[in-house]
Design a protein around this motif. Sequence first.
Motif, PDB file in Angstrom:
ATOM      1  N   PRO A 162     -17.886  16.154 -89.969  1.00 53.56           N
ATOM      2  CA  PRO A 162     -18.036  16.566 -88.684  1.00 53.56           C
ATOM      3  C   PRO A 162     -17.786  15.423 -87.680  1.00 53.56           C
ATOM      4  O   PRO A 162     -17.931  15.471 -86.452  1.00 53.56           O
ATOM      5  CB  PRO A 162     -19.382  17.217 -88.512  1.00 53.56           C
ATOM      6  CG  PRO A 162     -20.022  16.204 -89.611  1.00 53.56           C
ATOM      7  CD  PRO A 162     -19.176  15.722 -90.790  1.00 53.56           C
ATOM      8  N   LEU A 163     -17.889  14.150 -88.128  1.00 55.65           N
ATOM      9  CA  LEU A 163     -17.902  13.049 -87.331  1.00 55.65           C
ATOM     10  C   LEU A 163     -16.518  12.584 -86.675  1.00 55.65           C
ATOM     11  O   LEU A 163     -16.432  11.897 -85.603  1.00 55.65           O
ATOM     12  CB  LEU A 163     -18.352  11.808 -87.923  1.00 55.65           C
ATOM     13  CG  LEU A 163     -19.842  11.939 -88.378  1.00 55.65           C
ATOM     14  CD1 LEU A 163     -20.277  10.667 -89.200  1.00 55.65           C
ATOM     15  CD2 LEU A 163     -20.704  12.301 -87.312  1.00 55.65           C
ATOM     16  N   LEU A 164     -15.449  13.385 -86.776  1.00 60.39           N
ATOM     17  CA  LEU A 164     -14.219  13.282 -86.183  1.00 60.39           C
ATOM     18  C   LEU A 164     -13.625  11.646 -86.085  1.00 60.39           C
ATOM     19  O   LEU A 164     -13.078  11.411 -85.177  1.00 60.39           O
ATOM     20  CB  LEU A 164     -14.316  13.912 -84.503  1.00 60.39           C
ATOM     21  CG  LEU A 164     -15.063  15.370 -84.672  1.00 60.39           C
ATOM     22  CD1 LEU A 164     -15.002  15.696 -83.263  1.00 60.39           C
ATOM     23  CD2 LEU A 164     -14.135  16.264 -85.476  1.00 60.39           C
ATOM     24  N   ARG A 165     -13.784  11.274 -87.268  1.00 58.00           N
ATOM     25  CA  ARG A 165     -13.255   9.976 -87.578  1.00 58.00           C
ATOM     26  C   ARG A 165     -11.644   9.745 -87.669  1.00 58.00           C
ATOM     27  O   ARG A 165     -11.202  11.048 -88.234  1.00 58.00           O
ATOM     28  CB  ARG A 165     -13.774   9.138 -88.765  1.00 58.00           C
ATOM     29  CG  ARG A 165     -15.235   8.848 -88.729  1.00 58.00           C
ATOM     30  CD  ARG A 165     -15.626   7.764 -87.388  1.00 58.00           C
ATOM     31  NE  ARG A 165     -14.696   6.654 -87.630  1.00 58.00           N
ATOM     32  CZ  ARG A 165     -15.087   5.650 -88.326  1.00 58.00           C
ATOM     33  NH1 ARG A 165     -16.407   5.525 -89.081  1.00 58.00           N
ATOM     34  NH2 ARG A 165     -14.533   4.212 -88.422  1.00 58.00           N
ATOM     35  N   VAL A 166     -10.854   9.110 -87.293  1.00 55.78           N
ATOM     36  CA  VAL A 166      -9.361   9.498 -87.289  1.00 55.78           C
ATOM     37  C   VAL A 166      -8.928   8.372 -88.421  1.00 55.78           C
ATOM     38  O   VAL A 166      -9.367   7.288 -88.537  1.00 55.78           O
ATOM     39  CB  VAL A 166      -8.737   8.906 -85.885  1.00 55.78           C
ATOM     40  CG1 VAL A 166      -7.262   8.999 -86.053  1.00 55.78           C
ATOM     41  CG2 VAL A 166      -9.186   9.829 -84.936  1.00 55.78           C
ATOM     42  N   ALA A 167      -8.081   8.881 -89.385  1.00 54.27           N
ATOM     43  CA  ALA A 167      -7.566   8.303 -90.405  1.00 54.27           C
ATOM     44  C   ALA A 167      -6.420   7.469 -90.143  1.00 54.27           C
ATOM     45  O   ALA A 167      -5.559   7.607 -88.866  1.00 54.27           O
ATOM     46  CB  ALA A 167      -7.185   9.250 -91.824  1.00 54.27           C
ATOM     47  N   ASP A 168      -6.467   6.133 -90.634  1.00 53.77           N
ATOM     48  CA  ASP A 168      -5.270   5.223 -90.372  1.00 53.77           C
ATOM     49  C   ASP A 168      -4.088   5.561 -91.210  1.00 53.77           C
ATOM     50  O   ASP A 168      -3.873   5.243 -92.242  1.00 53.77           O
ATOM     51  CB  ASP A 168      -5.761   3.668 -90.693  1.00 53.77           C
ATOM     52  CG  ASP A 168      -4.590   3.031 -90.596  1.00 53.77           C
ATOM     53  OD1 ASP A 168      -3.217   3.116 -89.997  1.00 53.77           O
ATOM     54  OD2 ASP A 168      -4.448   1.578 -90.741  1.00 53.77           O
ATOM     55  N   LEU A 169      -3.509   6.816 -90.796  1.00 52.41           N
ATOM     56  CA  LEU A 169      -2.276   7.591 -91.253  1.00 52.41           C
ATOM     57  C   LEU A 169      -1.272   6.463 -91.879  1.00 52.41           C
ATOM     58  O   LEU A 169      -0.747   6.449 -92.777  1.00 52.41           O
ATOM     59  CB  LEU A 169      -1.658   8.551 -90.952  1.00 52.41           C
ATOM     60  CG  LEU A 169      -2.884   9.682 -90.845  1.00 52.41           C
ATOM     61  CD1 LEU A 169      -2.239  11.073 -90.448  1.00 52.41           C
ATOM     62  CD2 LEU A 169      -3.499  10.078 -92.384  1.00 52.41           C
ATOM     63  N   PRO A 170      -0.920   5.701 -90.756  1.00 52.69           N
ATOM     64  CA  PRO A 170       0.341   4.903 -91.017  1.00 52.69           C
ATOM     65  C   PRO A 170      -0.049   3.424 -92.190  1.00 52.69           C
ATOM     66  O   PRO A 170       0.885   3.340 -93.207  1.00 52.69           O
ATOM     67  CB  PRO A 170       0.780   4.227 -89.717  1.00 52.69           C
ATOM     68  CG  PRO A 170       0.179   5.042 -88.691  1.00 52.69           C
ATOM     69  CD  PRO A 170      -1.051   5.572 -89.423  1.00 52.69           C
ATOM     70  N   GLY A 171      -1.112   3.122 -91.981  1.00 50.06           N
ATOM     71  CA  GLY A 171      -1.490   2.184 -93.043  1.00 50.06           C
ATOM     72  C   GLY A 171      -1.770   2.812 -94.298  1.00 50.06           C
ATOM     73  O   GLY A 171      -1.361   2.206 -95.496  1.00 50.06           O
ATOM     74  N   LEU A 172      -2.463   4.029 -94.126  1.00 44.72           N
ATOM     75  CA  LEU A 172      -2.445   4.585 -95.747  1.00 44.72           C
ATOM     76  C   LEU A 172      -1.467   4.923 -96.255  1.00 44.72           C
ATOM     77  O   LEU A 172      -1.070   4.713 -97.760  1.00 44.72           O
ATOM     78  CB  LEU A 172      -3.551   6.015 -95.536  1.00 44.72           C
ATOM     79  CG  LEU A 172      -4.997   5.561 -95.148  1.00 44.72           C
ATOM     80  CD1 LEU A 172      -5.505   7.062 -94.943  1.00 44.72           C
ATOM     81  CD2 LEU A 172      -5.614   4.838 -96.379  1.00 44.72           C
ATOM     82  N   ALA A 173      -0.347   5.404 -95.403  1.00 38.63           N
ATOM     83  CA  ALA A 173       0.936   5.537 -96.118  1.00 38.63           C
ATOM     84  C   ALA A 173       1.729   4.385 -96.775  1.00 38.63           C
ATOM     85  O   ALA A 173       2.487   4.405 -97.810  1.00 38.63           O
ATOM     86  CB  ALA A 173       2.074   6.251 -94.916  1.00 38.63           C
ATOM     87  N   GLY A 174       1.407   3.207 -95.928  1.00 37.68           N
ATOM     88  CA  GLY A 174       1.880   1.906 -96.573  1.00 37.68           C
ATOM     89  C   GLY A 174       1.346   1.794 -97.874  1.00 37.68           C
ATOM     90  O   GLY A 174       2.001   1.172 -98.852  1.00 37.68           O
ATOM     91  N   VAL A 175      -0.227   2.032 -98.080  1.00 39.60           N
ATOM     92  CA  VAL A 175      -0.753   1.563 -99.414  1.00 39.60           C
ATOM     93  C   VAL A 175      -0.056   2.525-100.600  1.00 39.60           C
ATOM     94  O   VAL A 175       0.012   2.354-101.466  1.00 39.60           O
ATOM     95  CB  VAL A 175      -2.306   1.833 -99.278  1.00 39.60           C
ATOM     96  CG1 VAL A 175      -2.972   1.786-100.679  1.00 39.60           C
ATOM     97  CG2 VAL A 175      -2.758   0.906 -98.062  1.00 39.60           C
ATOM     98  N   ASP A 296     -12.813   4.890 -83.177  1.00 41.66           N
ATOM     99  CA  ASP A 296     -11.724   4.807 -83.731  1.00 41.66           C
ATOM    100  C   ASP A 296     -10.491   5.099 -82.320  1.00 41.66           C
ATOM    101  O   ASP A 296      -9.525   5.242 -82.483  1.00 41.66           O
ATOM    102  CB  ASP A 296     -11.093   5.715 -84.792  1.00 41.66           C
ATOM    103  CG  ASP A 296     -11.969   6.001 -86.046  1.00 41.66           C
ATOM    104  OD1 ASP A 296     -12.612   4.647 -86.200  1.00 41.66           O
ATOM    105  OD2 ASP A 296     -12.311   6.838 -86.487  1.00 41.66           O
ATOM    106  N   ARG A 297     -10.729   4.718 -81.269  1.00 47.62           N
ATOM    107  CA  ARG A 297     -10.061   5.151 -79.979  1.00 47.62           C
ATOM    108  C   ARG A 297      -8.875   4.592 -80.206  1.00 47.62           C
ATOM    109  O   ARG A 297      -7.848   5.348 -79.971  1.00 47.62           O
ATOM    110  CB  ARG A 297     -10.727   4.528 -78.736  1.00 47.62           C
ATOM    111  CG  ARG A 297     -10.164   5.148 -77.374  1.00 47.62           C
ATOM    112  CD  ARG A 297     -10.200   6.445 -77.563  1.00 47.62           C
ATOM    113  NE  ARG A 297      -8.963   6.980 -76.507  1.00 47.62           N
ATOM    114  CZ  ARG A 297      -7.961   7.840 -77.023  1.00 47.62           C
ATOM    115  NH1 ARG A 297      -7.840   8.341 -78.210  1.00 47.62           N
ATOM    116  NH2 ARG A 297      -7.025   7.795 -75.999  1.00 47.62           N
TER     117      ARG A 297
END
Length: 396
Positions: A162-175, A296-297
Amino acid sequence: MATEPTDPDPATLCARAPRPARSSSRPLVPPLDLSVVYCPDDLSHVDGLSDGSATGYIYARDGHPNAAQLAEKLTRLEQAEAGWICASGMGAIAAALLSILGQGDRVLIAEGMYGRTAALVERQMSRWGIDHATFDPADAGSARAAMTPNTRAILAETISNPLLRVADLPGLAGVAREAAIPLIVDNTFAPLICRPVELGAGLVVHSVTKMIAGHSDVTLGAILGERRLVEPARVLASTLGQTGNPFESWLAMRGLATLALRMERASSTAMALARRLEAHPGVVRVHYPGLESHPDRALAARVLGNSGGSMITIDVGSRERADALIRGLAESIPFAPSLGDVQTTLSHPVTTSHRALDEAARARQGITPGLVRISVGLEDPEDLWDEFRTALGFPE
Ligand SMILES: Cc1ncc(COP(=O)(O)O)c(C=O)c1O
């Protein structure tokens, strides 16, 4: 070829399906195809339908027109290659994971995922010899650090619950790319706002139940992404009996027609409401990715563009104050532990979505008893604010 008698017995007449209605014009609205089975002309037609050289359907669990239409739309919206409609969001997540993972494999899951997703991995898949580790979705380095040679997939939510943190999708896609494994993204909280495929995801899953269907009268899920990944997930979902049904696919298609308008309206109302809640002395903290105060703004600006989405979570300080707020709003804003409806609804993570976690796990994730999650709907923003201000019981 045998023809029907010109004057069949009533029993024969009653039992036989009617001839297809003759029309040289097409319906504007997609027809609802409830048939469980489709009739091939002959055996070579069955061969063609089975090997894909003929288009069409045989058995609804393996595909039917309403799910195919919905899947095609969602595939295009997510810029994916292929898609499949499942019986629920959990059905989609389970089919996606289990079509990739086997005994001895490991999956990395983001901290703070939807409770049932975490339970699927931690309590069910562990019984089948599938290991897991967690990482901080806003820190791709933590996923890289958790990587082992047997890691076969990374799973994250675009916006966590519920904390509405945003995932670093480009970074995770790189990994994921470095390890030649797929990044799977649950994009339930951010349809249209984020397109994970563009950011490098191999698979996107949705609980269609939420914003996409939008009216709390449909339970469905979707798997969208690279064809080579969707195809095994489709076969597994069908084998497990997890294909979405025609009526709900049809209803979801109807809901989808207004998705863009609903997301735009709910997100702009959420932004205004979040600002006002943040300034209110009865609210200890507001979690909303569109606010400057959100941890994560900067990431949110990259992943979600200029929208913060339609979900807000507030901390009012204690379980008692959360209860008072929920009771105070009961006449107008329902306490309904789901999200994405046309009307604003409330949820209390500690007693609902995150109930299965023990207190220590909740404390580690920052899920406090005073948290109230708000799924913002389409009401007039001023009416909503009046209701919250009154129920919070403090002057503005
Ligand atoms: C982020 C997220 N993913 C998946 C699900 C599961 O979806 P469903 O309830 O359609 O199985 C939910 C349900 O609340 C959710 O919030």
